[in-house]
Design an enzyme around this catalytic site. Structure first.
Site, mmCIF file in Angstrom:
data_model
loop_
_atom_site.group_PDB
_atom_site.id
_atom_site.type_symbol
_atom_site.label_atom_id
_atom_site.label_comp_id
_atom_site.label_asym_id
_atom_site.label_seq_id
_atom_site.Cartn_x
_atom_site.Cartn_y
_atom_site.Cartn_z
ATOM 1 C CE LYS A 82 45.776 36.488 47.851
ATOM 2 N NZ LYS A 82 45.657 37.647 46.950
ATOM 3 C CG ASP A 140 45.035 39.601 49.796
ATOM 4 O OD1 ASP A 140 45.658 38.651 50.295
ATOM 5 O OD2 ASP A 140 44.731 39.660 48.589
ATOM 6 C CB CYS A 149 41.568 38.247 47.567
ATOM 7 S SG CYS A 149 42.621 38.586 46.130
HETATM 8 C C1 VGL Z 1 42.821 41.868 45.140
HETATM 9 C C2 VGL Z 1 42.505 43.041 43.202
HETATM 10 C C3 VGL Z 1 43.776 42.747 42.777
HETATM 11 C C4 VGL Z 1 42.280 41.411 46.470
HETATM 12 C C5 VGL Z 1 44.097 41.551 44.725
HETATM 13 O O1 VGL Z 1 43.081 41.190 47.392
HETATM 14 O O2 VGL Z 1 41.044 41.280 46.600
HETATM 15 N N1 VGL Z 1 42.032 42.611 44.369
HETATM 16 N N2 VGL Z 1 44.563 41.996 43.543
#
Ligand code: VGL
Ligand code: ZN
Length: 195
Positions: A102, A15, A141
């Site tokens: 995702k 991410d 994540c």
């Molecule tokens: C994430 C909060 C919401 C992450 C993704 O990538 O850790 N955190 N969506």
């Protein structure tokens, strides 16, 4: 500890998207500072012909994790927006790399790169036995991808010098690290890797 990279290893970069950078809508403090370190890992795996998997949050604009739609987060990483793009300096190999999206369905969220994706199938098909995980956020994540990998039977290394946490509560990352350790994750840095 010394870890020698072998042919059954894969790198997973979690991410590293604009919305999670310090100037993004869901900022992870210092997330941009790990880009050079992640790039080094990516180039190491690329140089050995090993696959690199880039996960990304890829939400519809009315996603269940968003405030107003039942969730706790500001709208982030909306499909096809600037915020959902990878950091501009993130190195993406031209070959043997995979983008894993995702949280793509309105009614399902995924903190783990394995949830609702073909990541496990791609790893299995390649005979991967060990995964090396870096990226953001340590307490969401990264943690869930690491725990998912451990539960699926991968020996799982966390690249300590290439993760950052969001820390909604101040010690969230510390707790996440404890949980990952308890579940069998091994924390290493570049110094531990012998090419
Ligand atoms: C994430 C909060 C919401 C992450 C993704 O990538 O850790 N955190 N969506
Ligand atoms: Zn999200």
């Amino acid at each position: 500890m010394k870890v020698k990279i072998n042919n059954f290893d894969a790198l997973i970069v979690v991410d590293m998207q604009n919305d999670f950078m310090p100037t993004g809508v869901l900022p992870v403090p210092e997330a941009d500072q790990i880009v050079p370190s992640i790039n080094e890992y990516t180039k190491l795996f690329e140089s050995k012909g090993l696959p690199v998997f880039f996960t990304r949050d890829w939400h519809p604009e009315n996603h269940i994790s968003f405030k107003g739609y039942g969730g706790i987060w500001p709208p982030h990483c909306v499909q096809h927006t600037e915020g959902a793009k990878f950091h501009k300096d993130l190195y993406i190999p031209s070959d043997n790399k995979f983008i894993i999206s995702k949280g793509t369905s309105q009614d399902f969220d995924a903190y783990s790169g394995f949830q609702g994706t073909i990541l496990n199938d791609l790893l299995k098909e390649r005979g991967i036995k060990r995964i090396f995980v870096c990226g953001v956020a340590t307490d969401y994540c990264v943690k869930n991808t690491v725990l998912g990998g451990l539960n699926l039977g991968y020996q799982t290394f966390v690249l300590e010098d290439a993760i950052k946490g969001v820390n909604v509560k101040p010690d969230d990352s510390k707790k996440a690290i404890d949980t990952m350790l308890k579940n069998g994750a091994v924390f290493i840095t570049k110094e531990d890797i012998s090419a």
